[in-house]
Design a protein around this motif. Structure first.
Motif, short mmCIF file in Angstrom:
data_model
loop_
_atom_site.label_atom_id
_atom_site.label_comp_id
_atom_site.label_asym_id
_atom_site.label_seq_id
_atom_site.Cartn_x
_atom_site.Cartn_y
_atom_site.Cartn_z
N PHE A 132 0.76 -1.14 -0.04
CA PHE A 132 -0.10 -0.03 0.21
C PHE A 132 0.75 1.40 0.05
CE2 PHE A 132 -2.58 3.22 2.53
CZ PHE A 132 -3.53 3.31 1.77
N LEU A 133 1.93 1.33 0.61
CA LEU A 133 2.88 2.26 1.03
C LEU A 133 3.49 2.53 -0.44
CD1 LEU A 133 4.37 4.60 2.42
CD2 LEU A 133 6.01 2.99 3.11
N TYR A 134 3.88 1.70 -1.37
CA TYR A 134 4.74 1.99 -2.52
C TYR A 134 3.73 2.31 -3.44
CZ TYR A 134 8.58 -0.59 -0.38
OH TYR A 134 9.64 -0.99 0.36
N SER A 135 2.46 2.03 -3.48
CA SER A 135 1.37 2.39 -4.42
C SER A 135 1.15 3.70 -4.26
CB SER A 135 0.27 1.52 -4.13
OG SER A 135 0.30 0.18 -4.48
N ILE A 136 1.26 4.39 -2.71
CA ILE A 136 0.80 5.71 -2.49
C ILE A 136 2.01 6.61 -2.97
CG2 ILE A 136 0.45 7.54 -0.93
CD1 ILE A 136 -1.35 5.42 0.81
N CYS A 137 3.34 6.06 -2.75
CA CYS A 137 4.23 6.89 -3.24
C CYS A 137 4.38 6.96 -4.77
CB CYS A 137 5.44 6.13 -2.70
SG CYS A 137 5.75 6.20 -0.96
N ASN A 138 4.11 5.74 -5.45
CA ASN A 138 3.95 5.85 -6.96
C ASN A 138 3.07 7.00 -7.38
OD1 ASN A 138 4.75 5.21 -9.36
ND2 ASN A 138 2.99 3.94 -9.70
N GLY A 139 1.81 6.86 -6.71
CA GLY A 139 0.88 8.13 -6.96
C GLY A 139 1.32 9.34 -6.72
N ILE A 140 2.12 9.46 -5.81
CA ILE A 140 2.30 11.09 -5.32
C ILE A 140 3.48 11.41 -6.47
CG2 ILE A 140 3.69 12.17 -3.71
CD1 ILE A 140 2.37 10.70 -1.32
N PHE A 141 4.56 10.58 -6.55
CA PHE A 141 5.82 10.76 -7.43
C PHE A 141 5.20 10.88 -8.86
CE2 PHE A 141 7.91 9.18 -3.51
CZ PHE A 141 8.20 10.40 -2.96
N SER A 142 4.39 9.90 -9.25
CA SER A 142 4.00 10.11 -10.68
C SER A 142 3.20 11.64 -10.85
CB SER A 142 3.02 8.99 -11.03
OG SER A 142 3.58 7.86 -10.99
N GLY A 143 2.49 12.00 -10.03
CA GLY A 143 1.78 13.35 -9.94
C GLY A 143 2.59 14.42 -10.10
N VAL A 144 3.87 14.39 -9.23
CA VAL A 144 4.93 15.33 -9.12
C VAL A 144 5.65 15.44 -10.74
CG1 VAL A 144 7.05 15.75 -8.31
CG2 VAL A 144 5.18 15.17 -6.81
N GLY A 145 5.90 14.05 -11.07
CA GLY A 145 6.38 14.00 -12.57
C GLY A 145 5.72 14.94 -13.60
N PHE A 146 4.17 14.49 -13.33
CA PHE A 146 3.24 15.16 -14.39
C PHE A 146 3.37 16.72 -14.15
CE2 PHE A 146 -0.86 16.56 -15.73
CZ PHE A 146 -1.29 15.47 -16.67
N THR A 147 3.46 17.07 -12.99
CA THR A 147 3.55 18.47 -12.82
C THR A 147 4.64 19.25 -13.01
OG1 THR A 147 2.08 18.14 -10.86
CG2 THR A 147 3.17 20.15 -10.84
#
Length: 194
Positions: A132-147
């Motif tokens: 669950f933690l890695y999934s949330i981290c991937n979501g956050i950092f993918s959003g940061v990459g998008f931004t």
């Protein structure tokens, strides 16, 4: 564990950037990247939606879809979750930041159909099905990459407005050329961690 989170951050932001490496989410990328303010606002909305979508879809996948053996409904369930989150974000921005709401225009509801948000939810269940933690981290950092991609593109496009661009290349043609050069630059990160 911190090394794994750092690895997820670098991979999501630079190496496997959803816009510049996976070519997902191009509609808001080209539509919102004309002005820096709207790019930052869209980026923050996408980070929020990607993070919450990563958490909720992972929970639904792990505790509902897999135990009930209805994994084939994942796309439909994920889209419903994303659409609900986007409605929440849209209502929040409309109430608190009406100027940003007007600047984002039609692109805010388009987060619902933004394939990058659905892509991160799908990627989490295949790449991080047990964490669950890695999934949330991937979501956050993918959003940061998008931004990051949106902000870089908007900065370049604002500078291009002041540059002497040949008439046939003004507007979208120069935006496509710029995006391809950005994608080539991000391709340089591909061998960094592999």
């Amino acid at each position: 564990m911190l090394y794994k989170i750092f690895l997820i951050a670098v991979m999501s932001i630079l190496v496997h950037n959803f816009i510049l490496s996976r070519f997902l989410g191009l509609c808001p990328f080209f539509g919102v990247s004309k002005k820096l303010d709207s790019a930052i606002g869209m980026g923050l909305a996408v980070i929020f939606v990607m993070t919450l979508a990563s958490a909720i879809t992972w929970i639904l996948w792990t505790f509902v879809l897999v135990p009930l053996n209805i994994k084939f409904l994942d796309t439909i369930v994920f889209i419903l979750v994303i659409a609900s989150l986007v409605q929440f974000v849209e209502m929040f921005i409309k109430k608190t930041l009406p100027v940003l709401y007007q600047a984002l225009g039609i692109y805010l509801p388009l987060i619902t159909t933004n394939c990058a948000v659905l892509g991160v939810a799908q990627l989490n269940i295949t790449s991080y099905p047990n964490s669950f933690l890695y999934s949330i981290c991937n979501g956050i950092f993918s959003g940061v990459g998008f931004t990051l991609a949106l902000v870089l593109m908007s900065g370049i496009r604002e500078k291009l407005e002041l540059a002497e661009v040949p008439a046939p290349l003004k507007g979208m043609p120069i935006a496509f050329i710029t995006a391809s050069l950005l994608a080539l630059a991000f391709l340089g990160f591909a061998g960094m961690l592999e």
